[in-house]
Design a protein around this motif. Structure first.
Motif, short mmCIF file in Angstrom:
data_model
loop_
_atom_site.label_atom_id
_atom_site.label_comp_id
_atom_site.label_asym_id
_atom_site.label_seq_id
_atom_site.Cartn_x
_atom_site.Cartn_y
_atom_site.Cartn_z
N LEU A 25 0.86 -1.19 0.00
CA LEU A 25 0.00 0.00 0.00
C LEU A 25 0.89 1.23 0.00
O LEU A 25 1.88 1.27 0.72
CB LEU A 25 -0.89 -0.01 1.25
CG LEU A 25 -1.64 1.27 1.60
CD1 LEU A 25 -2.69 1.57 0.55
CD2 LEU A 25 -2.28 1.14 2.96
N ARG A 26 0.55 2.22 -0.82
CA ARG A 26 1.27 3.50 -0.80
C ARG A 26 0.30 4.56 -0.31
O ARG A 26 -0.80 4.71 -0.83
CB ARG A 26 1.78 3.88 -2.19
CG ARG A 26 2.96 3.07 -2.61
CD ARG A 26 3.69 3.77 -3.74
NE ARG A 26 4.84 3.03 -4.14
CZ ARG A 26 6.05 3.18 -3.59
NH1 ARG A 26 6.23 4.06 -2.65
NH2 ARG A 26 7.06 2.47 -4.01
N ILE A 27 0.75 5.30 0.69
CA ILE A 27 -0.05 6.41 1.22
C ILE A 27 0.58 7.69 0.68
O ILE A 27 1.77 7.92 0.86
CB ILE A 27 -0.06 6.40 2.75
CG1 ILE A 27 -0.68 5.08 3.24
CG2 ILE A 27 -0.81 7.60 3.29
CD1 ILE A 27 -0.64 4.90 4.74
N PRO A 28 -0.19 8.52 -0.01
CA PRO A 28 0.37 9.72 -0.66
C PRO A 28 0.88 10.75 0.34
O PRO A 28 0.42 10.80 1.48
CB PRO A 28 -0.79 10.27 -1.48
CG PRO A 28 -2.01 9.66 -0.93
CD PRO A 28 -1.63 8.39 -0.23
N ARG A 33 -1.19 11.87 9.83
CA ARG A 33 -0.92 10.64 10.57
C ARG A 33 -2.21 10.01 11.08
O ARG A 33 -2.36 8.80 11.07
CB ARG A 33 0.00 10.92 11.74
CG ARG A 33 1.41 11.14 11.33
CD ARG A 33 2.31 11.27 12.53
NE ARG A 33 3.68 11.49 12.10
CZ ARG A 33 4.72 11.25 12.86
NH1 ARG A 33 4.54 10.82 14.09
NH2 ARG A 33 5.93 11.46 12.40
N SER A 34 -3.14 10.85 11.53
CA SER A 34 -4.38 10.30 12.06
C SER A 34 -5.22 9.65 10.95
O SER A 34 -5.83 8.60 11.18
CB SER A 34 -5.19 11.37 12.78
OG SER A 34 -5.57 12.39 11.89
N ALA A 35 -5.21 10.23 9.75
CA ALA A 35 -5.94 9.63 8.63
C ALA A 35 -5.30 8.31 8.22
O ALA A 35 -6.00 7.32 7.96
CB ALA A 35 -5.97 10.58 7.44
N ALA A 36 -3.97 8.26 8.17
CA ALA A 36 -3.27 7.02 7.82
C ALA A 36 -3.52 5.95 8.89
O ALA A 36 -3.76 4.78 8.56
CB ALA A 36 -1.78 7.29 7.67
#
Length: 80
Positions: A25-28, A33-36
């Motif tokens: 998974l790549r997080i843009p 941090r809370s959303a991730a």
């Protein structure tokens, strides 16, 4: 972006050595941090995924490898 896949998407789920299956998974960049953390905890709660590896790149992109036991393959694949 590299790899021909839009950022924030799950790659192909692969089974390795029969014990675990892995999902990259790549997080843009710019994702809080809370959303991730919320995205990853939802994957853990709904699909039995756990964090196997996390890499933070200089451009702010975060590469995450999720894993789960192969016997849990009836559970849903990760989705973001």
């Amino acid at each position: 972006m590299t790899g021909g896949r839009p950022e924030g998407t799950i790659g192909r789920v692969e089974a390795v050595a029969g014990d675990y299956e892995f999902a990259p998974l790549r997080i843009p960049p710019g994702t809080s941090r809370s959303a991730a953390a919320t995205m990853l905890s939802l994957q853990a709660d709904t699909g039995g995924w756990e964090l196997a590896r996390l890499q933070l790149h200089a451009d702010g992109t975060c590469k995450v490898i999720l894993r789960r036991r192969a016997r849990l393959s009836y559970l849903p694949k990760p989705h973001i």
